[in-house]
Design an enzyme around this catalytic site. Structure first.
Site, PDB file in Angstrom:
ATOM      1  N   SER A 112      36.256  41.834  48.239  1.00 13.58           N
ATOM      2  CA  SER A 112      37.578  41.229  47.571  1.00 13.58           C
ATOM      3  C   SER A 112      39.000  41.769  48.417  1.00 13.58           C
ATOM      4  O   SER A 112      38.429  41.615  49.517  1.00 13.58           O
ATOM      5  CB  SER A 112      38.040  41.437  46.328  1.00 13.58           C
ATOM      6  OG  SER A 112      39.125  40.762  45.586  1.00 13.58           O
ATOM      7  N   HIS A 113      40.055  41.970  48.088  1.00 12.21           N
ATOM      8  CA  HIS A 113      41.492  42.237  48.974  1.00 12.21           C
ATOM      9  C   HIS A 113      41.099  43.738  48.984  1.00 12.21           C
ATOM     10  O   HIS A 113      42.269  44.121  49.570  1.00 12.21           O
ATOM     11  CB  HIS A 113      42.586  41.948  47.525  1.00 12.21           C
ATOM     12  CG  HIS A 113      41.793  42.719  46.545  1.00 12.21           C
ATOM     13  ND1 HIS A 113      41.442  43.011  45.511  1.00 12.21           N
ATOM     14  CD2 HIS A 113      42.849  43.867  46.264  1.00 12.21           C
ATOM     15  CE1 HIS A 113      41.350  43.568  44.776  1.00 12.21           C
ATOM     16  NE2 HIS A 113      42.005  44.117  44.748  1.00 12.21           N
ATOM     17  N   ASP A 276      41.999  35.827  50.744  1.00 18.44           N
ATOM     18  CA  ASP A 276      42.010  37.351  50.541  1.00 18.44           C
ATOM     19  C   ASP A 276      40.640  37.440  51.208  1.00 18.44           C
ATOM     20  O   ASP A 276      40.420  36.506  51.640  1.00 18.44           O
ATOM     21  CB  ASP A 276      42.257  38.014  49.590  1.00 18.44           C
ATOM     22  CG  ASP A 276      41.076  37.623  48.539  1.00 18.44           C
ATOM     23  OD1 ASP A 276      40.711  36.700  48.789  1.00 18.44           O
ATOM     24  OD2 ASP A 276      40.390  38.515  47.948  1.00 18.44           O
ATOM     25  N   ASP A 278      37.799  37.682  50.644  1.00 18.71           N
ATOM     26  CA  ASP A 278      36.561  36.669  50.445  1.00 18.71           C
ATOM     27  C   ASP A 278      36.917  35.026  49.805  1.00 18.71           C
ATOM     28  O   ASP A 278      36.227  34.784  49.471  1.00 18.71           O
ATOM     29  CB  ASP A 278      35.691  37.452  48.939  1.00 18.71           C
ATOM     30  CG  ASP A 278      36.073  37.381  47.561  1.00 18.71           C
ATOM     31  OD1 ASP A 278      37.397  38.065  47.722  1.00 18.71           O
ATOM     32  OD2 ASP A 278      36.112  37.866  46.662  1.00 18.71           O
ATOM     33  N   ASP A 280      38.545  34.519  47.695  1.00 20.25           N
ATOM     34  CA  ASP A 280      38.606  34.183  46.039  1.00 20.25           C
ATOM     35  C   ASP A 280      40.744  33.639  45.545  1.00 20.25           C
ATOM     36  O   ASP A 280      41.128  33.438  45.139  1.00 20.25           O
ATOM     37  CB  ASP A 280      38.008  34.289  44.806  1.00 20.25           C
ATOM     38  CG  ASP A 280      38.271  36.209  45.121  1.00 20.25           C
ATOM     39  OD1 ASP A 280      38.961  36.391  45.929  1.00 20.25           O
ATOM     40  OD2 ASP A 280      37.814  36.479  44.114  1.00 20.25           O
ATOM     41  N   ARG A 281      41.494  34.231  46.810  1.00 18.99           N
ATOM     42  CA  ARG A 281      42.919  34.780  46.238  1.00 18.99           C
ATOM     43  C   ARG A 281      43.456  33.657  46.802  1.00 18.99           C
ATOM     44  O   ARG A 281      43.500  33.724  47.936  1.00 18.99           O
ATOM     45  CB  ARG A 281      43.020  36.835  46.119  1.00 18.99           C
ATOM     46  CG  ARG A 281      42.356  37.493  45.393  1.00 18.99           C
ATOM     47  CD  ARG A 281      43.025  39.022  45.343  1.00 18.99           C
ATOM     48  NE  ARG A 281      42.627  39.613  43.964  1.00 18.99           N
ATOM     49  CZ  ARG A 281      42.862  40.205  43.676  1.00 18.99           C
ATOM     50  NH1 ARG A 281      44.680  40.940  43.882  1.00 18.99           N
ATOM     51  NH2 ARG A 281      42.596  41.350  43.053  1.00 18.99           N
ATOM     52  N   LYS A 375      38.083  32.111  40.985  1.00 22.37           N
ATOM     53  CA  LYS A 375      39.218  31.589  41.865  1.00 22.37           C
ATOM     54  C   LYS A 375      39.149  31.314  42.515  1.00 22.37           C
ATOM     55  O   LYS A 375      37.665  31.673  43.248  1.00 22.37           O
ATOM     56  CB  LYS A 375      40.451  32.942  41.064  1.00 22.37           C
ATOM     57  CG  LYS A 375      39.253  33.814  41.654  1.00 22.37           C
ATOM     58  CD  LYS A 375      40.888  34.909  41.243  1.00 22.37           C
ATOM     59  CE  LYS A 375      40.735  36.440  41.951  1.00 22.37           C
ATOM     60  NZ  LYS A 375      39.693  36.986  41.144  1.00 22.37           N
TER      61      LYS A 375
HETATM   62  C1  G16 Z   1      39.344  40.870  40.620  1.00 21.37           C
HETATM   63  C2  G16 Z   1      39.044  40.265  39.293  1.00 21.37           C
HETATM   64  C3  G16 Z   1      40.094  39.180  38.581  1.00 21.37           C
HETATM   65  C4  G16 Z   1      41.369  40.616  38.593  1.00 21.37           C
HETATM   66  C5  G16 Z   1      41.451  41.048  39.571  1.00 21.37           C
HETATM   67  C6  G16 Z   1      42.941  42.348  40.289  1.00 21.37           C
HETATM   68  O1  G16 Z   1      40.112  40.093  41.864  1.00 21.37           O
HETATM   69  O2  G16 Z   1      37.446  39.224  39.138  1.00 21.37           O
HETATM   70  O3  G16 Z   1      40.332  39.155  37.397  1.00 21.37           O
HETATM   71  O4  G16 Z   1      42.654  39.847  38.086  1.00 21.37           O
HETATM   72  O5  G16 Z   1      40.634  41.951  40.426  1.00 21.37           O
HETATM   73  O6  G16 Z   1      41.705  43.430  38.571  1.00 21.37           O
HETATM   74  P1  G16 Z   1      42.906  44.901  38.267  1.00 21.37           P
HETATM   75  O7  G16 Z   1      43.695  44.383  37.785  1.00 21.37           O
HETATM   76  O8  G16 Z   1      41.828  45.427  37.167  1.00 21.37           O
HETATM   77  O9  G16 Z   1      42.696  45.380  39.832  1.00 21.37           O
HETATM   78  P2  G16 Z   1      38.944  40.043  43.181  1.00 21.37           P
HETATM   79  O10 G16 Z   1      40.175  39.215  43.929  1.00 21.37           O
HETATM   80  O11 G16 Z   1      39.676  42.151  43.438  1.00 21.37           O
HETATM   81  O12 G16 Z   1      37.758  39.416  43.060  1.00 21.37           O
END
Ligand code: G16
Length: 542
Positions: A112-113, A276, A278, A280-281, A375
């Site tokens: 992801s990010h 981001d 992937d 989704d953000r 998302k």
């Molecule tokens: C993931 C989850 C999200 C979450 C985020 C942050 O996002 O899919 O639901 O809000 O991590 O999580 P944390 O606060 O536990 O670091 P992504 O975009 O990384 O897949």
């Protein structure tokens, strides 16, 4: 030919908030990917002959991992895999493909990010047949399996060509290399009024979309520029790179600073947006106006009926617990329910499947709807464009009008990254131990009304998820939340979410950190963050 390979378990293959995320070097260990993928397959039933979707965000090690997954899928007995050309599928596009083609599930290669490149992070995530992240009972079963695995099965075959569209085979399994954008772009065309957005751009509306050298580039070029007529050059950093150009592909004011600075300058375009690693953000930022993800959710919920895909209105809103209460006010006005879930998109799946919620969002720059089960960054951008095209108002005007109608939730998140795990575990345990004594306590002039450790009772399947973050509510409609991140790969990250509701429009023009200054200082002293972590300041403020 299928090869059965003896292996031994690795410690720590426990999926976090969103799949298994570790440093690339961890994934590169012999058998590491194989153990986890076999554990996924061993935890599933009934996939023989079925379709598996595979895609990734293009980060370093994507192609190598995909070859392993493909060959293991063939050995496991899948009938067909659909894979994005070049191994590319954004997370929302993977969700879309799983749903549209009624696949059994999907494997998404992404952290992801998190930063990429050889020294960055990698990740593997399993999505179920509704297109969404595997729910906890599935990820628990996968983890359980990783602790006892003794062998895995892999098809002995040369590497598969990922760069030519069309069909090949590994053994009996069909490998279908598909265009990563087509299905997703078609879905977006059914949800939004592309003609109205085309007119908006034709009338001189300007935008910059920063794809952060990550997966959304091809989608944004195709949809924003080629289909909707945004000027060429609207999409910047549009080519997915294995190391994201050395940047942290996280769309927020810190990591998308160049974009944020441009939008605050004299030559700002009308709209700035970023997504981001992937895809989704999303971050939405108007000329001179940053939109917090929590406000973006509320504004989208309040205006969704202006777009074709949601013209019948929304059935409900869901937000993660640390997300601000601004969406709750919209839900109340619309007369629909607002669900409060733990952090993690997987918790929205049941609500969406049951038709209880239409729009979902998180403070962590995630917004989406029932169109897929992830998302969706570009979806949020198109939603904003469609709303702007109908209202013919700028972002700032829309945001201010929203606050005037509903009140403003001042909101900030302070992250203390890579801190000592034992220290923050201790901090959280201490807070939990104080829950009963906190109410009535006055800290720096603010009175605590109540405090709890958030637990979620899923209204659809009855499952209960506990210990999801300590909430401290104050008598003046303020709230502080403490929780540990579930997505980091080094040490621990303490997140502190700080929020205050301000109904008075005359007080809506303050700078956020200034408006929350007293609460921020309470948030630091209440659990003695400095004493426990040695940190005097957070590492990231969003
Ligand atoms: C993931 C989850 C999200 C979450 C985020 C942050 O996002 O899919 O639901 O809000 O991590 O999580 P944390 O606060 O536990 O670091 P992504 O975009 O990384 O897949």
């Amino acid at each position: 030919m299928i090869r059965v390979v003896a292996t031994t378990p690795f410690d720590g293959q426990k999926p976090g908030t969103s799949g298994l995320r570790k440093k690339v070097a961890v994934f590169q260990q012999p058998h590491y990917v194989e153990n986890f993928v076999q554990s996924i397959f061993d935890s599933l039933e009934g996939f023989e002959g079925e379709t598996l979707v595979i895609g990734g965000d293009g980060r370093f090690y994507n192609r190598e991992a995909i070859q392993i997954v493909l060959k293991m899928a063939a050995a496991a007995g899948f009938g067909r895999v659909m894979i994005g050309k070049g191994g590319i599928l954004s997370t929302p596009a993977a969700s879309c493909v799983i749903r549209k083609h009624e696949a059994f599930g999907g494997i998404i290669l992404s952290a992801s990010h998190n930063p990429g490149g050889v020294h960055g992070d990698f990740g593997i995530k399993y999505n179920v047949g509704n297109g969404g992240p595997a729910p906890e009972h599935v990820t628990d079963a996968i983890f359980e399996r990783t602790t006892s695995i003794r062998e895995y099965r892999i098809f002995d075959a040369p590497d598969i060509d990922l760069d030519t569209l069309g069909i090949t085979r590994v053994g009996d399994m069909v490998v279908d290399v598909v265009d990563p954008v087509d299905d997703y772009a078609e879905l977006m065309g059914t949800l939004f009024d592309f003609d109205a957005i085309r007119d908006l751009f034709a009338s001189g509306f300007t935008m910059r979309f920063d794809a952060m050298s990550a997966v959304t580039g091809p989608y944004a070029h195709a949809i924003l520029e080629d289909t909707l007529g945004a000027a060429h050059g609207t999409v910047v950093n549009g080519e997915p790179l294995p190391d994201f150009g050395g940047h942290h592909p996280d769309p927020n004011l810190v990591h998308a600073k160049e974009l944020a600075d441009l939008l605050m300058s004299d030559h700002a375009p009308d709209l700035g947006a970023a997504s981001d690693g992937d895809g989704d953000r999303n971050m939405i930022i108007g000329r001179g106006r940053f939109v917090t993800p929590s406000d973006s959710l509320a504004i989208i919920a309040a205006n969704a009926h202006l777009t074709p895909g949601y013209k019948a209105g929304i059935k409900g809103i869901a937000r993660s617990m640390p997300t601000s209460g601004s969406a709750d006010r919209v839900a109340a006005k619309l007369g629909v329910a607002c669900y409060e879930t733990p952090t993690g998109w997987k918790f929205f799946g049941n609500l969406l499947d049951a038709g209880l919620a239409t729009v979902c969002g998180e403070e962590s720059f995630g917004t989406g709807s029932n169109h897929v089960r992830e998302k969706d960054g570009l979806w949020a951008v198109l939603m904003w464009l469609n709303i702007i095209a109908v209202r013919r108002q700028g972002v700032d005007e829309i945001v201010r009008a929203h606050w005037a109608e509903y009140g403003r939730n001042y909101y900030t998140r302070h992250d203390y990254e890579e801190v000592d795990s034992a220290a923050v575990d201790g901090l959280m345990e201490t807070l939990r131990g104080q829950l009963e004594s906190l109410p009535g306590t006055v800290v720096k002039g603010l009175t605590i009304a109540r405090a709890d450790d958030f637990a979620y009772h899923d209204p659809v399947d009855g499952s209960v998820t506990t210990k999801q973050g300590v909430r401290v509510f104050f008598t003046d409609q303020s709230r502080i939340v403490y929780r540990l991140s579930g997505t980091g790969t080094a040490g621990a990250t303490l997140r502190v979410y700080i929020e205050r509701f301000e109904p008075d429009p005359a007080r809506h023009d303050q700078e956020t950190q200034a408006a929350l200054a007293d609460l921020i200082s309470v948030a630091r002293v209440l659990p003695d963050i400095e004493g426990r972590t040695g940190r005097t300041e957070p590492s990231v403020i969003t």
